[in-house]
Design a protein around this motif. Structure first.
Motif, PDB file in Angstrom:
ATOM      1  N   VAL A 279       0.762  -1.114   0.012  1.00 36.92           N
ATOM      2  CA  VAL A 279      -0.080  -0.214  -0.008  1.00 36.92           C
ATOM      3  C   VAL A 279       0.869   1.270   0.028  1.00 36.92           C
ATOM      4  O   VAL A 279       0.681   2.130  -0.834  1.00 36.92           O
ATOM      5  N   VAL A 280       1.896   1.169   0.944  1.00 40.60           N
ATOM      6  CA  VAL A 280       2.817   2.382   0.786  1.00 40.60           C
ATOM      7  C   VAL A 280       3.445   2.590  -0.476  1.00 40.60           C
ATOM      8  O   VAL A 280       3.517   3.713  -0.983  1.00 40.60           O
ATOM      9  N   LEU A 281       3.991   1.582  -1.143  1.00 38.55           N
ATOM     10  CA  LEU A 281       4.518   1.643  -2.509  1.00 38.55           C
ATOM     11  C   LEU A 281       3.491   2.261  -3.374  1.00 38.55           C
ATOM     12  O   LEU A 281       3.909   2.993  -4.311  1.00 38.55           O
ATOM     13  N   THR A 282       2.353   1.849  -3.414  1.00 39.24           N
ATOM     14  CA  THR A 282       1.094   2.414  -4.347  1.00 39.24           C
ATOM     15  C   THR A 282       1.155   3.779  -3.919  1.00 39.24           C
ATOM     16  O   THR A 282       0.864   4.556  -5.143  1.00 39.24           O
ATOM     17  N   VAL A 283       1.092   4.102  -2.835  1.00 40.41           N
ATOM     18  CA  VAL A 283       0.895   5.559  -2.587  1.00 40.41           C
ATOM     19  C   VAL A 283       2.158   6.369  -3.184  1.00 40.41           C
ATOM     20  O   VAL A 283       1.888   7.465  -3.737  1.00 40.41           O
ATOM     21  N   VAL A 284       3.370   5.867  -2.916  1.00 40.40           N
ATOM     22  CA  VAL A 284       4.615   6.425  -3.424  1.00 40.40           C
ATOM     23  C   VAL A 284       4.521   6.644  -5.008  1.00 40.40           C
ATOM     24  O   VAL A 284       4.835   7.523  -5.406  1.00 40.40           O
ATOM     25  N   MET A 285       4.128   5.403  -5.760  1.00 48.75           N
ATOM     26  CA  MET A 285       4.257   5.519  -7.023  1.00 48.75           C
ATOM     27  C   MET A 285       2.913   6.264  -7.665  1.00 48.75           C
ATOM     28  O   MET A 285       3.251   7.062  -8.670  1.00 48.75           O
ATOM     29  N   GLY A 286       2.014   6.067  -7.072  1.00 41.20           N
ATOM     30  CA  GLY A 286       0.724   7.136  -7.416  1.00 41.20           C
ATOM     31  C   GLY A 286       0.240   7.013  -8.820  1.00 41.20           C
ATOM     32  O   GLY A 286      -0.502   7.804  -9.442  1.00 41.20           O
ATOM     33  N   THR A 287       0.243   5.584  -9.269  1.00 41.12           N
ATOM     34  CA  THR A 287      -0.212   5.221 -10.545  1.00 41.12           C
ATOM     35  C   THR A 287      -1.580   4.818 -10.823  1.00 41.12           C
ATOM     36  O   THR A 287      -2.153   5.355 -11.503  1.00 41.12           O
ATOM     37  N   GLN A 288      -1.833   3.745  -9.917  1.00 43.23           N
ATOM     38  CA  GLN A 288      -3.192   3.207  -9.879  1.00 43.23           C
ATOM     39  C   GLN A 288      -3.316   2.778  -8.535  1.00 43.23           C
ATOM     40  O   GLN A 288      -2.783   2.044  -7.870  1.00 43.23           O
ATOM     41  N   PRO A 289      -5.046   2.742  -8.243  1.00 45.00           N
ATOM     42  CA  PRO A 289      -5.049   2.326  -6.685  1.00 45.00           C
ATOM     43  C   PRO A 289      -5.330   0.933  -6.404  1.00 45.00           C
ATOM     44  O   PRO A 289      -5.673   0.381  -5.333  1.00 45.00           O
ATOM     45  N   TYR A 290      -5.457  -0.109  -7.683  1.00 46.67           N
ATOM     46  CA  TYR A 290      -5.811  -1.052  -7.503  1.00 46.67           C
ATOM     47  C   TYR A 290      -4.847  -2.153  -7.189  1.00 46.67           C
ATOM     48  O   TYR A 290      -5.031  -3.451  -7.201  1.00 46.67           O
ATOM     49  N   TYR A 291      -3.569  -1.735  -7.395  1.00 48.24           N
ATOM     50  CA  TYR A 291      -2.386  -2.603  -7.276  1.00 48.24           C
ATOM     51  C   TYR A 291      -2.241  -3.885  -6.209  1.00 48.24           C
ATOM     52  O   TYR A 291      -1.657  -4.788  -6.293  1.00 48.24           O
ATOM     53  N   PRO A 292      -2.906  -3.273  -4.925  1.00 55.26           N
ATOM     54  CA  PRO A 292      -2.777  -4.377  -3.783  1.00 55.26           C
ATOM     55  C   PRO A 292      -4.044  -5.613  -4.015  1.00 55.26           C
ATOM     56  O   PRO A 292      -3.967  -6.622  -3.125  1.00 55.26           O
TER      57      PRO A 292
END
Length: 482
Positions: A279-292
């Motif tokens: 989740v932290v990596l998803t926030v940092v990347m800021g690309t798509q919210p469904y990655y987890p």
């Protein structure tokens, strides 16, 4: 040593997979192509593309060469979704879940909101939805049963690299989580490093392409982050509740709690930590919210075990568990699948809450509008602002006028003829490209006629004359990543 596994609940698991297959196959032709599908079917076979590894585009183009219809392109997504049901049920079985737990895992995983959406449309996420849980299941078995499963995890992750490099974020999250909370002793075995070697060997074509081309996926990720980051960083946490559906939050939530509290599952405490890191990596990347999603599906399988135990303590509890899974599936189907008649879709909230549905609407009509303008103007070329517009014209015809686009990989695969003087410019790019021509005039605006507000609705179709610079100078300035 892990205990012997309970029998596989074939009836419940295969029943869920079969019901999902029937539902997805029955709706596969609904609405129309998604913009990404129109794009993928255009991309030629290659070791990689500027914005994509090769696997999903290769599947789309190969299937389109046989039957160029949405339902045919979507067959891999259907298969991936049905196999995901089995994998998530195997996660529940791995942790001692019997028939009830495997049933909750299977039906919840198959009929969640995003699993249904990704099973309906062929996206890179459709294959990730299967490959990521397989990787995690292999890691779980490596920790609990045999270290040889590390090699299997690496091989599947290497295959996933041919679909999307994002699997490296999953591997990093799992690895760091094991370092933080254990079991660290597994890293003293040669098998995890054999798994790393398998990732590098199986994934070498994708990695080599990236290295030789200067890591274009990093540039693509940066471009997506610049476009999406503000919205994504707000949505990541709420999306955790929406990925499978709000009614299934107690299931994967029970999995998180049980992994932290049950002594018998102590060696798997890295899974909740890995979710937090992802989740932290998803926030940092800021690309798509469904990655987890892939990791959340595994935690849903884990949580099915304590939920089944809770439900077994009484008829009311059992009824509540069944009702929650069933109601979540019904709501998810309405939101994720083309169940609302197309002519009524614009009057419902579905396109607003499901962008995938909105992006399946209007392409044939849009192509007809552009074709009419291009033929009437005697155009030398059509410049599409994005790959959806270019793909629609490629699929439905442009009246013999060449179609090019500077969007992502199409910038290198297409270019205007050197002598093109009369140019049709379609879409949002027109607003700033018109200054490159002697004169421009808007002739039409795209309208799907259904009141569905998507990215194309209302954009201009303009005719421009006499470019002010040679095309070999101008074309690179029209290229864009997003």
């Amino acid at each position: 040593m892990a205990q012997a596994l309970p029998p596989l609940a074939r009836g419940r698991v295969l029943g869920a997979a079969g019901a999902l297959a029937l539902l997805l196959a029955g709706t596969a032709g609904g609405y129309g192509y998604h913009r990404d599908e129109l794009y993928f079917r255009m991309l030629p076979p290659a070791w990689g593309h500027l914005d994509q590894p090769p696997l999903t585009p290769l599947l789309a183009r190969s299937l389109a060469a046989v039957v160029d219809e949405p339902w045919a392109l979507r067959l891999p997504a259907v298969v991936a979704a049905c196999l995901t049901v089995v994998v998530v049920a195997l996660v529940a079985r791995e942790l001692g879940g019997g028939a009830a737990a495997q049933g909750i895992a299977a039906w919840g995983a198959g009929f969640g909101v995003f699993p249904l959406a990704f099973g309906h449309v062929l996206l890179t996420a459709s294959l990730d939805m299967l490959l990521w849980p397989v990787v995690v299941l292999c890691v779980v078995r490596a920790v609990r049963r045999s270290p040889a499963w590390w090699f299997a995890a690496g091989a599947v992750a290497g295959l996933a690299l041919a679909n999307k490099l994002l699997v490296l974020a999953l591997l990093a999250s799992l690895g760091v989580a094991i370092l933080l909370v254990g079991p660290r002793h597994v890293l003293r075995s040669p098998w995890p490093w054999a798994g790393v070697l398998a990732v590098l060997v199986v994934g070498s074509p994708s990695l080599l392409y990236q290295a030789l081309e200067g890591w274009p996926q990093l540039r693509m990720g940066q471009a997506l982050g610049e476009t999406n980051a503000d919205e994504v960083r707000v949505l990541v946490l709420p999306f955790l509740a929406l990925l499978l559906g709000p009614l299934l939050v107690p299931v994967w939530g029970a999995g998180l709690v049980a992994l932290l509290r049950r002594p018998a599952w102590r060696e798997l405490r890295f899974l909740p930590v890995a979710l937090g890191l992802l989740v932290v990596l998803t926030v940092v990347m800021g690309t798509q919210p469904y990655y987890p999603l892939g990791l959340l599906l595994v935690l849903h399988g884990v949580g099915s075990v304590p939920v089944a135990e809770w439900a077994a303590r009484g008829r009311v509890r059992r009824g509540l568990a069944i009702a929650a899974v069933a109601l979540d599936g019904v709501v998810a189907a309405v939101v994720a699948l083309p169940l609302v008649p197309l002519e009524r879709l614009g009057g419902t909230p579905v396109p607003e809450v499901n962008q995938l549905a909105a992006d399946q609407v209007g392409w044939e009509r849009y192509a007809e509008q552009v074709r009419d303008v291009a033929v009437d103007a005697g155009a030398d070329v059509v410049i599409a602002s994005n790959y959806g517009e270019a793909g629609a014209l490629d699929r439905y015809g442009s009246g013999g006028v060449p179609v090019v686009s500077g969007h992502n990989a199409l910038a290198a695969l297409t270019a205007p003829p050197p002598a093109a003087d009369v140019v049709v410019v379609v879409g949002g790019q027109y607003g700033w490209t018109q200054r490159f021509f002697e004169r421009c005039e808007v002739r039409d605006r795209l309208d799907n006629g259904l009141g569905v507000d998507n990215e194309e609705q209302g954009v201009p179709v303009a005719v421009c004359h006499d470019p002010l610079e040679p095309w070999d100078t101008l074309w690179p300035r029209l290229a864009h990543l997003d």
